[in-house]
Design an enzyme around this catalytic site. Structure first.
Site, PDB file in Angstrom:
ATOM      1  N   LYS A   1       0.827  -1.209   0.000  1.00  0.00           N
ATOM      2  CA  LYS A   1       0.000   0.000   0.000  1.00  0.00           C
ATOM      3  C   LYS A   1       0.862   1.261   0.000  1.00  0.00           C
ATOM      4  O   LYS A   1       0.553   2.245  -0.688  1.00  0.00           O
ATOM      5  CB  LYS A   1      -0.929   0.001   1.214  1.00  0.00           C
TER       6      LYS A   1
ATOM      7  N   CYS B   1      -3.084  10.395   2.062  1.00  0.00           N
ATOM      8  CA  CYS B   1      -2.378   9.217   1.553  1.00  0.00           C
ATOM      9  C   CYS B   1      -1.143   9.578   0.725  1.00  0.00           C
ATOM     10  O   CYS B   1      -0.011   9.462   1.197  1.00  0.00           O
ATOM     11  CB  CYS B   1      -3.338   8.367   0.718  1.00  0.00           C
TER      12      CYS B   1
END
Length: 450
Positions: free
Chosen positions: A226, A280
Protein backbone atom coordinates in the site's frame (compact mmCIF):
# COMPACT_ATOMS: atom_id res chain seq x y z
CA UNK A 1 -16.53 -19.53 15.62
CA UNK A 2 -12.74 -19.43 15.78
CA UNK A 3 -11.11 -19.41 12.34
CA UNK A 4 -7.47 -20.11 13.14
CA UNK A 5 -6.59 -23.51 11.72
CA UNK A 6 -9.51 -23.71 9.28
CA UNK A 7 -8.93 -23.83 5.54
CA UNK A 8 -10.21 -20.97 3.41
CA UNK A 9 -13.33 -22.81 2.20
CA UNK A 10 -14.44 -23.56 5.76
CA UNK A 11 -13.78 -19.94 6.70
CA UNK A 12 -15.94 -18.67 3.82
CA UNK A 13 -18.69 -21.11 4.71
CA UNK A 14 -18.64 -20.11 8.38
CA UNK A 15 -18.91 -16.39 7.55
CA UNK A 16 -21.68 -16.85 5.01
CA UNK A 17 -23.70 -18.97 7.49
CA UNK A 18 -23.46 -16.32 10.20
CA UNK A 19 -21.19 -18.28 12.52
CA UNK A 20 -18.43 -15.66 12.66
CA UNK A 21 -18.44 -12.39 14.61
CA UNK A 22 -16.27 -9.58 13.26
CA UNK A 23 -15.43 -6.48 15.31
CA UNK A 24 -14.44 -3.48 13.21
CA UNK A 25 -12.63 -0.80 15.22
CA UNK A 26 -13.14 2.61 13.65
CA UNK A 27 -16.44 3.48 11.96
CA UNK A 28 -15.27 6.30 9.72
CA UNK A 29 -15.17 6.64 5.95
CA UNK A 30 -13.42 3.31 5.46
CA UNK A 31 -14.42 1.35 8.57
CA UNK A 32 -18.19 1.75 8.31
CA UNK A 33 -18.39 0.56 4.67
CA UNK A 34 -16.20 -2.43 5.58
CA UNK A 35 -18.44 -3.30 8.53
CA UNK A 36 -21.55 -3.07 6.35
CA UNK A 37 -19.98 -5.25 3.64
CA UNK A 38 -18.99 -7.96 6.15
CA UNK A 39 -22.54 -7.94 7.51
CA UNK A 40 -24.01 -8.13 4.01
CA UNK A 41 -21.97 -11.28 3.39
CA UNK A 42 -23.31 -13.04 6.48
CA UNK A 43 -21.00 -12.12 9.36
CA UNK A 44 -22.32 -10.80 12.63
CA UNK A 45 -20.57 -7.44 12.89
CA UNK A 46 -19.89 -5.27 15.92
CA UNK A 47 -18.70 -1.82 14.97
CA UNK A 48 -16.62 -0.01 17.58
CA UNK A 49 -16.12 3.75 17.76
CA UNK A 50 -15.26 6.25 20.49
CA UNK A 51 -17.86 8.70 19.17
CA UNK A 52 -21.14 8.05 21.00
CA UNK A 53 -23.16 10.00 18.43
CA UNK A 54 -21.81 7.82 15.62
CA UNK A 55 -22.64 4.65 17.58
CA UNK A 56 -26.18 5.84 18.32
CA UNK A 57 -26.78 6.77 14.68
CA UNK A 58 -25.60 3.38 13.43
CA UNK A 59 -27.77 1.52 15.92
CA UNK A 60 -30.74 3.49 14.55
CA UNK A 61 -29.74 2.44 11.03
CA UNK A 62 -28.57 5.94 10.13
CA UNK A 63 -25.46 6.52 8.05
CA UNK A 64 -23.08 9.33 9.01
CA UNK A 65 -20.74 8.79 6.02
CA UNK A 66 -22.75 10.65 3.42
CA UNK A 67 -20.13 10.61 0.66
CA UNK A 68 -20.51 6.87 0.11
CA UNK A 69 -23.07 5.78 -2.53
CA UNK A 70 -25.13 2.77 -1.46
CA UNK A 71 -24.05 2.84 2.18
CA UNK A 72 -27.36 4.26 3.46
CA UNK A 73 -29.28 1.23 2.18
CA UNK A 74 -26.62 -1.34 3.11
CA UNK A 75 -26.34 -0.05 6.66
CA UNK A 76 -30.09 0.22 7.28
CA UNK A 77 -30.75 -3.27 5.90
CA UNK A 78 -28.11 -5.03 8.01
CA UNK A 79 -28.98 -3.17 11.20
CA UNK A 80 -32.66 -4.06 10.76
CA UNK A 81 -31.78 -7.70 10.04
CA UNK A 82 -29.65 -7.89 13.20
CA UNK A 83 -26.28 -8.50 11.59
CA UNK A 84 -24.75 -5.10 12.37
CA UNK A 85 -24.62 -3.16 15.63
CA UNK A 86 -22.27 -0.59 17.15
CA UNK A 87 -20.76 0.08 20.56
CA UNK A 88 -18.19 2.24 22.33
CA UNK A 89 -17.05 -0.75 24.42
CA UNK A 90 -14.03 -2.10 22.59
CA UNK A 91 -13.21 -4.67 25.27
CA UNK A 92 -16.65 -6.27 25.21
CA UNK A 93 -16.58 -6.28 21.39
CA UNK A 94 -13.27 -8.19 21.50
CA UNK A 95 -14.73 -10.73 23.92
CA UNK A 96 -17.59 -11.44 21.54
CA UNK A 97 -15.59 -11.37 18.30
CA UNK A 98 -13.64 -14.01 16.43
CA UNK A 99 -12.01 -11.51 14.08
CA UNK A 100 -10.93 -7.99 15.06
CA UNK A 101 -10.17 -5.45 12.32
CA UNK A 102 -8.33 -2.25 13.27
CA UNK A 103 -9.19 0.60 10.92
CA UNK A 104 -8.81 3.65 13.14
CA UNK A 105 -7.18 6.83 11.81
CA UNK A 106 -3.39 6.87 11.87
CA UNK A 107 -2.62 10.53 12.37
CA UNK A 108 0.52 12.00 10.82
CA UNK A 109 2.29 15.29 10.56
CA UNK A 110 3.33 16.66 7.15
CA UNK A 111 6.53 14.60 7.18
CA UNK A 112 4.75 11.31 7.76
CA UNK A 113 5.61 10.93 11.44
CA UNK A 114 2.82 8.79 12.83
CA UNK A 115 0.91 9.18 16.05
CA UNK A 116 -0.05 5.58 16.62
CA UNK A 117 -1.86 6.10 19.91
CA UNK A 118 -5.27 5.17 18.39
CA UNK A 119 -3.88 1.85 17.10
CA UNK A 120 -2.17 1.01 20.38
CA UNK A 121 -5.28 1.99 22.35
CA UNK A 122 -7.37 -0.43 20.29
CA UNK A 123 -4.73 -3.16 20.69
CA UNK A 124 -4.89 -2.74 24.48
CA UNK A 125 -8.69 -3.09 24.40
CA UNK A 126 -8.49 -6.17 22.16
CA UNK A 127 -5.91 -7.77 24.49
CA UNK A 128 -8.48 -7.68 27.30
CA UNK A 129 -10.93 -9.78 25.28
CA UNK A 130 -8.56 -11.85 23.13
CA UNK A 131 -9.11 -15.61 23.07
CA UNK A 132 -7.22 -18.53 21.63
CA UNK A 133 -8.02 -18.90 17.92
CA UNK A 134 -8.89 -15.23 17.36
CA UNK A 135 -7.52 -13.31 14.37
CA UNK A 136 -6.47 -9.65 14.64
CA UNK A 137 -6.09 -7.67 11.40
CA UNK A 138 -4.79 -4.17 10.81
CA UNK A 139 -6.17 -2.41 7.72
CA UNK A 140 -4.94 1.11 8.51
CA UNK A 141 -1.99 2.13 6.31
CA UNK A 142 1.20 2.30 8.36
CA UNK A 143 4.97 2.20 7.82
CA UNK A 144 6.19 -1.33 7.07
CA UNK A 145 6.91 -3.08 10.36
CA UNK A 146 4.28 -1.25 12.40
CA UNK A 147 1.66 -4.00 12.65
CA UNK A 148 4.08 -6.37 14.36
CA UNK A 149 4.81 -3.69 16.98
CA UNK A 150 1.42 -4.43 18.56
CA UNK A 151 2.31 -8.07 19.28
CA UNK A 152 3.62 -7.31 22.82
CA UNK A 153 0.38 -5.42 23.57
CA UNK A 154 -1.79 -8.28 22.33
CA UNK A 155 0.29 -10.76 24.34
CA UNK A 156 -0.76 -8.89 27.50
CA UNK A 157 -3.80 -11.17 27.11
CA UNK A 158 -1.64 -14.06 28.37
CA UNK A 159 -1.65 -15.64 24.90
CA UNK A 160 1.38 -15.87 22.64
CA UNK A 161 1.43 -15.08 18.93
CA UNK A 162 0.50 -18.34 17.22
CA UNK A 163 -2.26 -18.98 19.76
CA UNK A 164 -3.91 -15.99 18.09
CA UNK A 165 -3.26 -14.79 14.56
CA UNK A 166 -2.10 -11.38 13.39
CA UNK A 167 -2.36 -10.06 9.87
CA UNK A 168 -2.31 -6.94 7.73
CA UNK A 169 -4.76 -6.37 4.89
CA UNK A 170 -4.30 -2.77 3.71
CA UNK A 171 -7.44 -0.90 2.75
CA UNK A 172 -7.33 -0.07 -0.98
CA UNK A 173 -10.26 2.30 -1.09
CA UNK A 174 -11.15 5.90 -1.83
CA UNK A 175 -13.87 8.06 -0.35
CA UNK A 176 -16.89 7.88 -2.63
CA UNK A 177 -16.07 4.41 -4.01
CA UNK A 178 -15.34 2.44 -0.82
CA UNK A 179 -18.05 -0.21 -1.23
CA UNK A 180 -17.09 -0.78 -4.85
CA UNK A 181 -13.40 -1.00 -3.92
CA UNK A 182 -13.92 -3.37 -0.97
CA UNK A 183 -16.10 -5.80 -2.92
CA UNK A 184 -14.21 -6.18 -6.15
CA UNK A 185 -12.45 -3.26 -7.79
CA UNK A 186 -9.02 -4.63 -6.86
CA UNK A 187 -7.77 -7.88 -5.31
CA UNK A 188 -7.13 -7.74 -1.56
CA UNK A 189 -3.55 -7.82 -0.29
CA UNK A 190 -2.97 -9.94 2.85
CA UNK A 191 0.04 -10.82 4.95
CA UNK A 192 0.07 -12.83 8.17
CA UNK A 193 2.12 -13.95 11.14
CA UNK A 194 2.01 -17.60 10.08
CA UNK A 195 0.52 -19.95 7.50
CA UNK A 196 -2.58 -20.79 9.53
CA UNK A 197 -3.45 -17.12 9.91
CA UNK A 198 -2.74 -16.47 6.24
CA UNK A 199 -5.16 -19.24 5.24
CA UNK A 200 -7.83 -17.68 7.48
CA UNK A 201 -7.23 -14.20 6.00
CA UNK A 202 -7.56 -15.56 2.48
CA UNK A 203 -10.92 -17.09 3.38
CA UNK A 204 -12.11 -13.95 5.17
CA UNK A 205 -11.41 -11.60 2.28
CA UNK A 206 -12.35 -13.99 -0.52
CA UNK A 207 -15.81 -13.97 1.07
CA UNK A 208 -16.29 -10.24 0.43
CA UNK A 209 -14.02 -9.53 -2.56
CA UNK A 210 -14.90 -10.84 -6.04
CA UNK A 211 -11.39 -10.12 -7.33
CA UNK A 212 -9.88 -12.45 -4.77
CA UNK A 213 -6.78 -12.18 -2.62
CA UNK A 214 -3.05 -11.76 -3.18
CA UNK A 215 -1.21 -13.43 -0.27
CA UNK A 216 2.16 -11.92 0.65
CA UNK A 217 5.14 -13.62 2.27
CA UNK A 218 4.94 -11.48 5.41
CA UNK A 219 2.99 -8.79 7.22
CA UNK A 220 5.74 -6.28 6.39
CA UNK A 221 5.51 -7.07 2.67
CA UNK A 222 1.75 -6.48 2.76
CA UNK A 223 2.29 -3.14 4.51
CA UNK A 224 4.84 -2.14 1.85
CA UNK A 225 2.37 -2.79 -1.00
CA UNK A 226 0.00 0.00 0.00
CA UNK A 227 2.83 2.40 0.81
CA UNK A 228 4.51 1.75 -2.54
CA UNK A 229 1.23 2.30 -4.41
CA UNK A 230 1.06 5.81 -2.98
CA UNK A 231 4.71 6.54 -3.69
CA UNK A 232 4.30 5.39 -7.29
CA UNK A 233 1.53 7.93 -7.80
CA UNK A 234 3.42 10.72 -6.03
CA UNK A 235 6.58 10.20 -8.08
CA UNK A 236 4.69 9.98 -11.35
CA UNK A 237 2.63 13.09 -10.61
CA UNK A 238 5.91 14.86 -9.86
CA UNK A 239 7.28 13.74 -13.22
CA UNK A 240 4.17 15.10 -14.94
CA UNK A 241 4.51 18.39 -13.08
CA UNK A 242 8.21 18.70 -13.96
CA UNK A 243 7.57 18.01 -17.64
CA UNK A 244 4.63 20.43 -17.62
CA UNK A 245 6.86 23.19 -16.25
CA UNK A 246 9.35 22.44 -19.04
CA UNK A 247 6.52 22.73 -21.56
CA UNK A 248 5.65 26.16 -20.16
CA UNK A 249 9.22 27.32 -20.77
CA UNK A 250 9.16 26.04 -24.33
CA UNK A 251 5.71 27.20 -25.41
CA UNK A 252 4.15 23.75 -25.55
CA UNK A 253 0.80 22.50 -24.27
CA UNK A 254 1.75 19.71 -21.86
CA UNK A 255 -1.63 17.99 -22.04
CA UNK A 256 -1.45 17.80 -25.82
CA UNK A 257 2.00 16.21 -25.60
CA UNK A 258 1.03 13.86 -22.75
CA UNK A 259 -2.10 12.66 -24.53
CA UNK A 260 -0.12 11.76 -27.64
CA UNK A 261 2.70 10.13 -25.64
CA UNK A 262 0.21 8.00 -23.70
CA UNK A 263 -0.97 6.28 -26.88
CA UNK A 264 2.24 4.26 -26.54
CA UNK A 265 1.46 1.40 -24.13
CA UNK A 266 4.64 1.83 -22.09
CA UNK A 267 3.93 5.48 -21.32
CA UNK A 268 1.47 6.63 -18.67
CA UNK A 269 2.13 10.30 -17.96
CA UNK A 270 -0.13 11.53 -15.17
CA UNK A 271 -2.08 14.78 -14.91
CA UNK A 272 -0.12 17.84 -13.75
CA UNK A 273 -1.81 20.25 -11.40
CA UNK A 274 -1.92 22.56 -8.40
CA UNK A 275 -0.53 20.06 -5.90
CA UNK A 276 -0.97 16.67 -4.27
CA UNK A 277 -3.21 16.53 -1.20
CA UNK A 278 -5.01 14.10 1.05
CA UNK A 279 -4.05 11.74 3.86
CA UNK A 280 -2.38 9.22 1.55
CA UNK A 281 -0.24 10.15 -1.44
CA UNK A 282 1.70 13.06 0.11
CA UNK A 283 2.19 11.15 3.39
CA UNK A 284 3.24 7.62 2.40
CA UNK A 285 6.57 8.68 0.82
CA UNK A 286 7.68 9.85 4.25
CA UNK A 287 7.19 6.34 5.63
CA UNK A 288 9.99 5.18 3.33
CA UNK A 289 12.11 8.30 3.75
CA UNK A 290 11.89 8.19 7.55
CA UNK A 291 12.77 4.48 7.70
CA UNK A 292 15.72 4.71 5.30
CA UNK A 293 19.08 3.59 6.64
CA UNK A 294 21.98 3.33 4.20
CA UNK A 295 19.59 3.79 1.31
CA UNK A 296 18.85 7.35 0.31
CA UNK A 297 15.49 7.55 -1.50
CA UNK A 298 16.50 10.59 -3.55
CA UNK A 299 13.81 10.21 -6.20
CA UNK A 300 11.07 9.93 -3.57
CA UNK A 301 12.36 13.03 -1.77
CA UNK A 302 12.62 15.04 -4.98
CA UNK A 303 9.08 14.07 -5.99
CA UNK A 304 7.80 15.40 -2.65
CA UNK A 305 9.67 18.67 -3.18
CA UNK A 306 8.26 19.11 -6.69
CA UNK A 307 4.67 18.38 -5.69
CA UNK A 308 4.87 20.57 -2.61
CA UNK A 309 6.11 23.43 -4.82
CA UNK A 310 3.11 23.40 -7.17
CA UNK A 311 0.86 25.71 -5.11
CA UNK A 312 3.64 28.30 -5.33
CA UNK A 313 3.69 27.84 -9.10
CA UNK A 314 -0.06 28.48 -9.23
CA UNK A 315 0.63 31.82 -7.52
CA UNK A 316 3.25 32.52 -10.19
CA UNK A 317 0.59 31.90 -12.85
CA UNK A 318 -1.76 34.28 -11.05
CA UNK A 319 0.92 36.97 -11.08
CA UNK A 320 1.62 36.35 -14.76
CA UNK A 321 -2.08 36.54 -15.60
CA UNK A 322 -2.50 39.80 -13.69
CA UNK A 323 0.57 41.28 -15.37
CA UNK A 324 -0.84 40.49 -18.80
CA UNK A 325 -4.14 42.06 -17.73
CA UNK A 326 -2.26 45.20 -16.65
CA UNK A 327 -3.13 44.87 -12.99
CA UNK A 328 -0.77 44.57 -9.98
CA UNK A 329 -1.16 41.76 -7.48
CA UNK A 330 -1.47 44.19 -4.61
CA UNK A 331 -5.08 45.30 -4.42
CA UNK A 332 -6.31 42.64 -6.84
CA UNK A 333 -9.30 40.42 -6.03
CA UNK A 334 -8.65 36.69 -6.34
CA UNK A 335 -11.40 34.08 -6.03
CA UNK A 336 -10.18 30.57 -5.16
CA UNK A 337 -12.63 27.87 -6.23
CA UNK A 338 -12.08 24.75 -4.14
CA UNK A 339 -10.97 24.37 -0.54
CA UNK A 340 -10.88 20.56 -0.48
CA UNK A 341 -7.91 18.60 -1.75
CA UNK A 342 -9.91 16.92 -4.53
CA UNK A 343 -13.30 16.98 -6.13
CA UNK A 344 -16.37 15.52 -4.46
CA UNK A 345 -14.74 14.99 -1.07
CA UNK A 346 -14.86 17.28 1.95
CA UNK A 347 -11.31 16.67 3.16
CA UNK A 348 -8.63 19.32 3.63
CA UNK A 349 -5.32 17.54 4.34
CA UNK A 350 -2.61 19.30 2.31
CA UNK A 351 -5.22 21.02 0.13
CA UNK A 352 -3.51 23.26 -2.43
CA UNK A 353 -5.88 26.13 -1.63
CA UNK A 354 -4.33 26.84 1.77
CA UNK A 355 -0.76 27.75 0.71
CA UNK A 356 -2.11 29.52 -2.39
CA UNK A 357 -4.36 31.73 -0.28
CA UNK A 358 -1.60 32.45 2.22
CA UNK A 359 0.93 33.46 -0.43
CA UNK A 360 -1.50 35.63 -2.38
CA UNK A 361 -2.34 37.50 0.81
CA UNK A 362 1.37 38.06 1.40
CA UNK A 363 1.49 39.68 -2.06
CA UNK A 364 -1.28 42.05 -0.98
CA UNK A 365 -4.21 40.49 -2.84
CA UNK A 366 -7.70 40.30 -1.39
CA UNK A 367 -8.51 36.60 -1.43
CA UNK A 368 -12.00 35.12 -1.57
CA UNK A 369 -13.05 31.47 -1.70
CA UNK A 370 -15.96 29.24 -2.60
CA UNK A 371 -16.46 25.49 -2.44
CA UNK A 372 -19.82 23.73 -2.91
CA UNK A 373 -18.93 21.25 -0.14
CA UNK A 374 -17.81 23.87 2.36
CA UNK A 375 -19.03 26.74 4.51
CA UNK A 376 -17.99 30.37 5.08
CA UNK A 377 -16.34 29.16 8.29
CA UNK A 378 -14.13 26.80 6.25
CA UNK A 379 -13.03 29.71 4.06
CA UNK A 380 -12.27 31.77 7.16
CA UNK A 381 -10.07 28.97 8.53
CA UNK A 382 -8.10 29.10 5.30
CA UNK A 383 -7.73 32.87 5.62
CA UNK A 384 -10.16 33.80 2.84
CA UNK A 385 -13.54 35.55 2.64
CA UNK A 386 -16.54 33.55 1.40
CA UNK A 387 -17.85 34.69 -1.98
CA UNK A 388 -20.50 33.09 -4.22
CA UNK A 389 -20.36 35.42 -7.21
CA UNK A 390 -17.70 36.84 -9.53
CA UNK A 391 -18.39 40.56 -9.08
CA UNK A 392 -15.19 42.61 -9.02
CA UNK A 393 -12.96 39.53 -9.27
CA UNK A 394 -9.71 39.82 -11.23
CA UNK A 395 -8.57 36.19 -11.18
CA UNK A 396 -10.41 32.92 -10.65
CA UNK A 397 -8.15 30.10 -9.43
CA UNK A 398 -9.52 26.53 -9.61
CA UNK A 399 -7.88 24.25 -7.04
CA UNK A 400 -10.35 21.33 -6.79
CA UNK A 401 -11.99 19.38 -9.60
CA UNK A 402 -15.55 19.50 -8.28
CA UNK A 403 -18.06 18.66 -10.99
CA UNK A 404 -19.70 22.06 -10.45
CA UNK A 405 -16.50 23.77 -11.60
CA UNK A 406 -16.52 21.86 -14.88
CA UNK A 407 -19.79 23.64 -15.71
CA UNK A 408 -18.96 27.20 -14.71
CA UNK A 409 -21.14 29.89 -16.30
CA UNK A 410 -18.42 31.55 -18.36
CA UNK A 411 -20.75 34.20 -19.72
CA UNK A 412 -21.71 35.25 -16.20
CA UNK A 413 -18.05 35.29 -15.22
CA UNK A 414 -17.18 37.42 -18.23
CA UNK A 415 -19.91 39.92 -17.35
CA UNK A 416 -19.12 40.16 -13.62
CA UNK A 417 -15.33 39.96 -13.42
CA UNK A 418 -13.23 43.11 -13.36
CA UNK A 419 -10.24 41.46 -15.04
CA UNK A 420 -10.78 38.27 -17.03
CA UNK A 421 -8.09 35.85 -15.87
CA UNK A 422 -8.55 32.16 -15.06
CA UNK A 423 -5.85 29.95 -13.57
CA UNK A 424 -7.08 26.39 -13.94
CA UNK A 425 -5.11 24.32 -11.43
CA UNK A 426 -7.11 21.15 -12.13
CA UNK A 427 -7.53 21.24 -15.91
CA UNK A 428 -11.32 21.24 -15.73
CA UNK A 429 -12.10 23.83 -18.41
CA UNK A 430 -11.85 23.80 -22.19
CA UNK A 431 -9.20 26.37 -23.18
CA UNK A 432 -10.81 27.17 -26.53
CA UNK A 433 -14.18 27.82 -24.95
CA UNK A 434 -12.62 30.05 -22.29
CA UNK A 435 -10.44 32.03 -24.65
CA UNK A 436 -13.29 32.68 -27.10
CA UNK A 437 -14.81 34.88 -24.41
CA UNK A 438 -11.61 36.88 -24.07
CA UNK A 439 -10.25 35.33 -20.86
CA UNK A 440 -6.57 35.00 -20.19
CA UNK A 441 -6.36 31.27 -19.49
CA UNK A 442 -3.46 29.65 -17.63
CA UNK A 443 -2.89 26.12 -16.41
CA UNK A 444 0.11 24.04 -15.39
CA UNK A 445 1.90 23.20 -18.61
CA UNK A 446 0.21 25.90 -20.72
CA UNK A 447 0.63 29.62 -20.14
CA UNK A 448 0.20 31.07 -23.60
CA UNK A 449 -2.00 30.46 -26.58
CA UNK A 450 -0.64 27.73 -28.89
Amino acid sequence: MKLLGLDREKVRNAIEKGRVTVAVYGLGKMGLPLAAVFAEHGAKVIGVDINENVVEMINRGENHVKEEPGLDELLKKNVEEGRLSATTDGVEAARKADVMVILVPTLTDERGNLKLDPVYDVAHKISQGLEKGDVVITEATMPPGTTESIIPILEESGLKIGEFGLGHAPERTMTGTAIRDITGQYPKIVGASDERTLEALIGIYETINRKGVIPMSSIKAAEAVKVFEGIYRDVNIALANELALWCEEHGLDALEVFKAANTQPYCHLHMPGAGVGGHCIPVYPWFVINLAGRTNPRLTKTAREINDSMPHHIVELVIKGLNEAGRPVKGSNVLVLGLTFRGGVREFMKAAAKPIIQELKEWGASVYAYDPLCTPEDAERFGATWKEDFKGVDVVVITADHREFKKLDLNRMSAEMRSKVIVDGRNVLDPEEVEKLGFGYFRVGRVRNP
